[in-house]
Design a protein around this motif. Structure first.
Motif, mmCIF file in Angstrom:
data_model
loop_
_atom_site.group_PDB
_atom_site.id
_atom_site.type_symbol
_atom_site.label_atom_id
_atom_site.label_comp_id
_atom_site.label_asym_id
_atom_site.label_seq_id
_atom_site.Cartn_x
_atom_site.Cartn_y
_atom_site.Cartn_z
ATOM 1 N N ARG A 184 22.951 -1.940 -3.753
ATOM 2 C CA ARG A 184 22.365 -1.845 -2.407
ATOM 3 C C ARG A 184 21.639 -0.531 -2.216
ATOM 4 N N SER A 185 22.107 0.505 -2.892
ATOM 5 C CA SER A 185 21.429 1.792 -2.746
ATOM 6 C C SER A 185 20.016 1.723 -3.337
ATOM 7 N N TYR A 186 19.805 0.860 -4.330
ATOM 8 C CA TYR A 186 18.459 0.662 -4.875
ATOM 9 C C TYR A 186 17.539 0.141 -3.776
ATOM 10 N N ASP A 187 17.979 -0.904 -3.095
ATOM 11 C CA ASP A 187 17.146 -1.514 -2.057
ATOM 12 C C ASP A 187 16.779 -0.486 -0.986
ATOM 13 N N ALA A 188 17.758 0.279 -0.538
ATOM 14 C CA ALA A 188 17.502 1.289 0.502
ATOM 15 C C ALA A 188 16.538 2.357 -0.008
ATOM 16 N N ALA A 189 16.733 2.823 -1.239
ATOM 17 C CA ALA A 189 15.854 3.850 -1.809
ATOM 18 C C ALA A 189 14.448 3.299 -2.030
ATOM 19 N N TRP A 190 14.346 2.061 -2.480
ATOM 20 C CA TRP A 190 13.043 1.429 -2.713
ATOM 21 C C TRP A 190 12.273 1.317 -1.402
ATOM 22 N N LEU A 191 12.954 0.844 -0.363
ATOM 23 C CA LEU A 191 12.295 0.692 0.943
ATOM 24 C C LEU A 191 11.835 2.037 1.497
ATOM 25 N N LYS A 192 12.679 3.045 1.382
ATOM 26 C CA LYS A 192 12.322 4.378 1.875
ATOM 27 C C LYS A 192 11.122 4.932 1.108
ATOM 28 N N ALA A 193 11.127 4.781 -0.212
ATOM 29 C CA ALA A 193 10.020 5.274 -1.032
ATOM 30 C C ALA A 193 8.719 4.550 -0.697
ATOM 31 N N GLN A 194 8.814 3.243 -0.500
ATOM 32 C CA GLN A 194 7.623 2.455 -0.166
ATOM 33 C C GLN A 194 7.069 2.843 1.203
ATOM 34 N N TYR A 195 7.963 3.019 2.159
ATOM 35 C CA TYR A 195 7.513 3.395 3.503
ATOM 36 C C TYR A 195 6.792 4.745 3.462
ATOM 37 N N THR A 196 7.403 5.725 2.822
ATOM 38 C CA THR A 196 6.798 7.059 2.724
ATOM 39 C C THR A 196 5.444 6.983 2.036
ATOM 40 N N ALA A 197 5.375 6.252 0.932
ATOM 41 C CA ALA A 197 4.122 6.136 0.182
ATOM 42 C C ALA A 197 3.024 5.492 1.017
ATOM 43 N N HIS A 198 3.364 4.445 1.741
ATOM 44 C CA HIS A 198 2.347 3.752 2.534
ATOM 45 C C HIS A 198 1.892 4.577 3.732
ATOM 46 N N TRP A 212 1.555 2.689 -9.197
ATOM 47 C CA TRP A 212 2.959 2.876 -8.831
ATOM 48 C C TRP A 212 3.482 1.678 -8.038
ATOM 49 N N GLU A 213 2.686 1.193 -7.094
ATOM 50 C CA GLU A 213 3.104 0.047 -6.272
ATOM 51 C C GLU A 213 3.303 -1.198 -7.129
ATOM 52 N N ILE A 214 2.420 -1.414 -8.088
ATOM 53 C CA ILE A 214 2.553 -2.570 -8.975
ATOM 54 C C ILE A 214 3.816 -2.436 -9.818
ATOM 55 N N ALA A 215 4.014 -1.262 -10.404
ATOM 56 C CA ALA A 215 5.193 -1.045 -11.255
ATOM 57 C C ALA A 215 6.492 -1.159 -10.466
ATOM 58 N N THR A 216 6.544 -0.550 -9.285
ATOM 59 C CA THR A 216 7.788 -0.618 -8.508
ATOM 60 C C THR A 216 7.987 -2.005 -7.901
ATOM 61 N N GLY A 217 6.906 -2.709 -7.624
ATOM 62 C CA GLY A 217 7.023 -4.095 -7.162
ATOM 63 C C GLY A 217 7.585 -4.985 -8.249
ATOM 64 N N GLN A 218 7.130 -4.748 -9.493
ATOM 65 C CA GLN A 218 7.659 -5.510 -10.624
ATOM 66 C C GLN A 218 9.128 -5.183 -10.855
ATOM 67 N N ALA A 219 9.477 -3.908 -10.769
ATOM 68 C CA ALA A 219 10.877 -3.510 -10.968
ATOM 69 C C ALA A 219 11.772 -4.149 -9.906
ATOM 70 N N ALA A 220 11.277 -4.252 -8.688
ATOM 71 C CA ALA A 220 12.074 -4.844 -7.607
ATOM 72 C C ALA A 220 12.425 -6.303 -7.896
ATOM 73 N N GLN A 221 11.611 -6.979 -8.687
ATOM 74 C CA GLN A 221 11.884 -8.381 -8.991
ATOM 75 C C GLN A 221 13.196 -8.558 -9.735
ATOM 76 N N THR A 222 13.592 -7.558 -10.524
ATOM 77 C CA THR A 222 14.854 -7.654 -11.271
ATOM 78 C C THR A 222 15.903 -6.680 -10.763
ATOM 79 N N ASP A 223 15.481 -5.583 -10.141
ATOM 80 C CA ASP A 223 16.426 -4.527 -9.783
ATOM 81 C C ASP A 223 16.925 -4.594 -8.342
ATOM 82 N N ALA A 224 16.217 -5.287 -7.462
ATOM 83 C CA ALA A 224 16.635 -5.369 -6.056
ATOM 84 C C ALA A 224 17.762 -6.390 -5.907
ATOM 85 N N THR A 225 18.594 -6.179 -4.890
ATOM 86 C CA THR A 225 19.666 -7.138 -4.612
ATOM 87 C C THR A 225 19.301 -8.067 -3.469
ATOM 88 N N SER A 226 18.347 -7.679 -2.648
ATOM 89 C CA SER A 226 17.992 -8.482 -1.478
ATOM 90 C C SER A 226 16.752 -9.338 -1.745
#
Length: 195
Positions: A124-138, A56-70
């Motif tokens: 921007r909501s992607y970035d916030a949701a991604w960060l929240k999901a990553q924090y919870t997962a870790h 999941w971390e690899i897949a969401t990290g890859q998605a962040a490369q194109t889907d994140a704004t920050s």
């Protein structure tokens, strides 16, 4: 490594039984090699959840490369890809040595979460949701790692947990409470041993 993101996924950890052959009636047959220690359900849970979390971390990290704004989220995503690939390589090797069968993919909950993140791509909501999901997962992963270190039975799995802990702890700091912290700034700080 990231913990399974749903209680259903955590509860569905498959237990692997190691079958050891005792004395055989035919002396010409060789006994299979005995593992150094048994694998408990907690050990299996760490291997299973860790593998699915890494995927999941690899897949969401890859998605962040194109889907994140920050730029920060993209940088953190790249760090997660690199580190979780390395963590998973060690985990898969250990599971294979111990005869623990790993799932081939992420949990259903992780897949739903990835779809939900994708729906907000390039906002921007992607970035916030991604960060929240990553924090919870870790945070969940750290909890499982700490349980394994305290109560796991297999020395190889415990060693795996101990080596993964600082990486997962560092990742947790990078997304602390849903706020992105640049990996560049984190790597420029002196380590605790250098102080």
């Amino acid at each position: 490594m990231s913990a399974t993101r749903s209680s259903a996924g955590t509860g569905a950890v498959c237990a692997t039984l190691l079958c050891l052959t005792g004395a055989t009636t035919a002396p010409a047959l060789a006994s299979p090699p005995r593992p150094s220690a048994t694998v408990s359900s907690l050990d299996t849970q760490l291997l299973t959840a860790g593998h699915q979390g890494n995927l999941w971390e690899i897949a969401t990290g890859q998605a962040a490369q194109t889907d994140a704004t920050s730029a920060c989220v993209k940088q953190v995503g790249a760090v997660f890809i690199r580190d979780h690939r390395a963590l998973d390589a060690g985990l898969v090797k250990t599971a294979s040595k111990l005869g623990v069968a790993l799932p081939s993919g992420q949990t259903a909950g992780q897949q739903r979460q990835a779809v939900a993140l994708k729906a907000a791509a390039r906002t921007r909501s992607y970035d916030a949701a991604w960060l929240k999901a990553q924090y919870t997962a870790h945070v969940q992963t750290l909890s499982l790692i700490d349980k394994e270190i305290a109560a796991g039975t297999n020395p190889q799995v415990k060693a795996l947990a101990k080596s993964a802990r600082p990486v997962v702890e560092r990742h947790t700091r990078l997304v602390s409470k849903g706020v992105c912290h640049s990996p560049m700034a984190a790597s420029s700080r002196p380590s605790a041993s250098a102080r």
